[in-house]
Scaffold this active site. Structure first.
Site, mmCIF file in Angstrom:
data_model
loop_
_atom_site.group_PDB
_atom_site.id
_atom_site.type_symbol
_atom_site.label_atom_id
_atom_site.label_comp_id
_atom_site.label_asym_id
_atom_site.label_seq_id
_atom_site.Cartn_x
_atom_site.Cartn_y
_atom_site.Cartn_z
ATOM 1 C CD GLU A 370 -2.805 -0.898 2.574
ATOM 2 O OE1 GLU A 370 -3.761 -1.674 2.712
ATOM 3 O OE2 GLU A 370 -2.506 -0.019 3.424
ATOM 4 C CB CYS A 371 0.617 4.343 0.211
ATOM 5 S SG CYS A 371 0.794 6.117 -0.068
#
Length: 496
Positions: A370-371
């Site tokens: 994520e991210c």
């Protein structure tokens, strides 16, 4: 404190009666609790909350810290202040039906708390645009039936604080404003004038914190610098805030207000094993290991995500991509959020780990990123070589991308089948683009699609075999099927 007033369906439970604390009897829970809110962002509620948590902890009070909304950084300071995991309460990502169960879960683990302190987000009534305060601090206060303490920045006002407090106390009948903390008070005369104004509003003042320039928590482009990046500086800041709050806030009055919160009836604490079972997930024989990235570069994570993996029978092993190599015998890899752009040089310098992760992915290893994790799996970040798992590059920009997203999976992945719906959160100043020279036929599938505020369809992230990487932060407590699917992908179970 030798005992906890946090008890299950035991009216006599309280201080000095440890035998009844959390005694299983019915589905009613006694949990002293209070929400720390403010009229707007920038009023000082994070610093006040952190100081309050630390001051109570210093008195021997077992405090369960919580944060309204998706924020990762404030819970890190909460944990530093009271030695207990800071947990989020987010009606968007978790669902309104899970707010009280998750509050109880946090207040029970690792041991029953004496009081829960919930820090708000933005202004008290600020929530989803156009949805009458959904997911606001006030909404969480109503769902948890918690009294509210309002932190008011008095820097440019005095008696008018009374009018402001009167408005906040009467705006919504479902919110009980139980006290006010005056912040940024310039002098004893300034304090007297502000107190007099609040007295006319009929709300007690529980403390007045003087203006101090020597207690500062550093910030950067996405807010406060995470506590994990600043040790021992963060420890010193927390200790200073504890002294400030202990000297200028009536801690006994705060605890007394927290004890006025009514029992939480007809509810069970959140249980990760029960949530997994409800998805149709079934365990299989054999222990599997999952490596979860941590350290200074990857500080953004939700404790419940890991708890779901552990409830699925997975052995979770933490490692620091700045200094470590990949743990032995892992079947899955989780790389969450953080500030890789700040640590890009250090991440790039750990060539051995980058090569290991690239080989793990090439061999079909299961990865959820994520991210920051997405950026780490890219070929490069601001021209620093990364793992090269995905044919994309990342770079910093001046633009902040922020907001909740209601995403739909565009393809099957380790997090679920095509069509899976999620609510997540985006928060970054980077962009990811196809790498120059990447062959079009090698392009992986896009991960999610959603409609933005203008009604335009946006696509985010990539799915490549057993790799899922996107900007979307997901709280798996609100979608336990994601954890079940990931566990099944690494061979720890199956979906029925």
């Amino acid at each position: 404190m030798s005992s906890s007033p946090f008890a299950q369906s035991a009216p006599s439970a309280g201080a000095g009666d440890s035998d009844t604390a959390c005694h299983p009897h019915g589905r009613s829970w006694t949990l002293p609790r209070v929400v720390i809110a403010a009229p707007s962002s920038g009023s000082g509620k994070t610093m006040v909350t952190t100081g309050l948590l630390a001051a109570l902890h210093d008195r021997g009070v077992r405090v369960s810290p919580h944060k309204v909304g998706p924020d990762y950084i404030d819970p890190g300071y909460h944990a530093a202040a009271c030695g207990r995991i800071g947990r989020n309460l987010d009606a968007h990502m978790q669902g309104t039906e899970r707010i009280v169960p998750l509050l109880l879960h946090g207040a029970l683990v690792p041991q029953p708390a004496d009081v829960a302190v919930i820090e708000g987000v933005m202004g008290l009534f600020d929530g989803a645009l156009g949805r009458r305060g959904f997911a606001s601090t006030a909404h969480i206060a109503e769902l948890t039936r918690s009294p509210v303490v309002l932190v008011v920045d008095c820097a440019s006002t005095s008696r008018s604080v009374g009018a402001l407090v009167h408005g906040f106390a009467t705006f919504s009948p479902g919110v009980r404003l139980g006290g006010v903390l005056l912040n940024n008070v310039a002098s004893p005369r300034h304090e007297r004038e502000a107190r007099a104004g609040v007295a006319e509003a009929g709300v007690p003042v529980l403390g007045a914190i003087p203006r101090r320039t020597d207690v500062v928590v550093p910030s950067r482009h996405l807010g406060l610098v995470p506590a994990a990046e600043r040790a021992p500086e963060s420890r010193s800041a927390v200790e200073a805030l504890a002294r400030l709050v202990a000297e200028h806030v009536d801690l006994d009055a705060i605890l007394a207000l927290a004890r006025t919160a009514p029992d939480l009836d007809d509810v069970d604490p959140w249980d990760p094993a029960a949530e997994l079972a409800a998805t149709g997930w079934l365990p299989t024989d054999g222990r599997r290991r999952v490596a979860v990235a941590g350290g200074e570069a990857f500080t953004f994570s939700y404790a419940e995500n890991t708890e779901l993996l552990e409830a699925a029978g997975l052995e979770v092993v933490m490692f620091d991509p700045l200094t470590d190599t990949l743990p032995d015998g892992v079947d899955g890899l989780v790389v969450g959020g953080g500030f890789p752009e700040v640590h890009a040089l250090g991440l790039s310098a750990n060539v051995a780990l980058r090569d290991q992760i690239a080989a793990f992915a090439a061999e079909g290893g299961v990865i959820s990123a994520e991210c920051a994790g997405l950026l780490y799996l890219a070929r490069s970040l601001d021209d620093h070589p990364m793992c090269g798992v995905l044919p994309v590059t990342g770079r910093m920009t001046p633009r902040l991308t922020l907001g909740y997203r209601e995403g739909v999976a565009l393809t099957d992945s380790v997090l679920g089948p095509e069509g899976t719906r999620v609510v997540g959160h985006e928060f970054h100043r980077t962009v990811v683009e196809p790498a120059i020279g990447a062959a079009h036929g090698d392009a992986p599938h896009r991960a999610w699609a959603w409609r933005d505020h203008e009604g335009e369809t946006r696509r985010d992230g990539w799915v490549d075999g057993s790799v899922h990487a996107s900007y979307l932060h997901l709280h798996w407590a609100g979608a336990p099927r994601l954890a079940a699917s990931f566990a099944a992908a690494v061979g720890a179970g199956e979906m029925t």
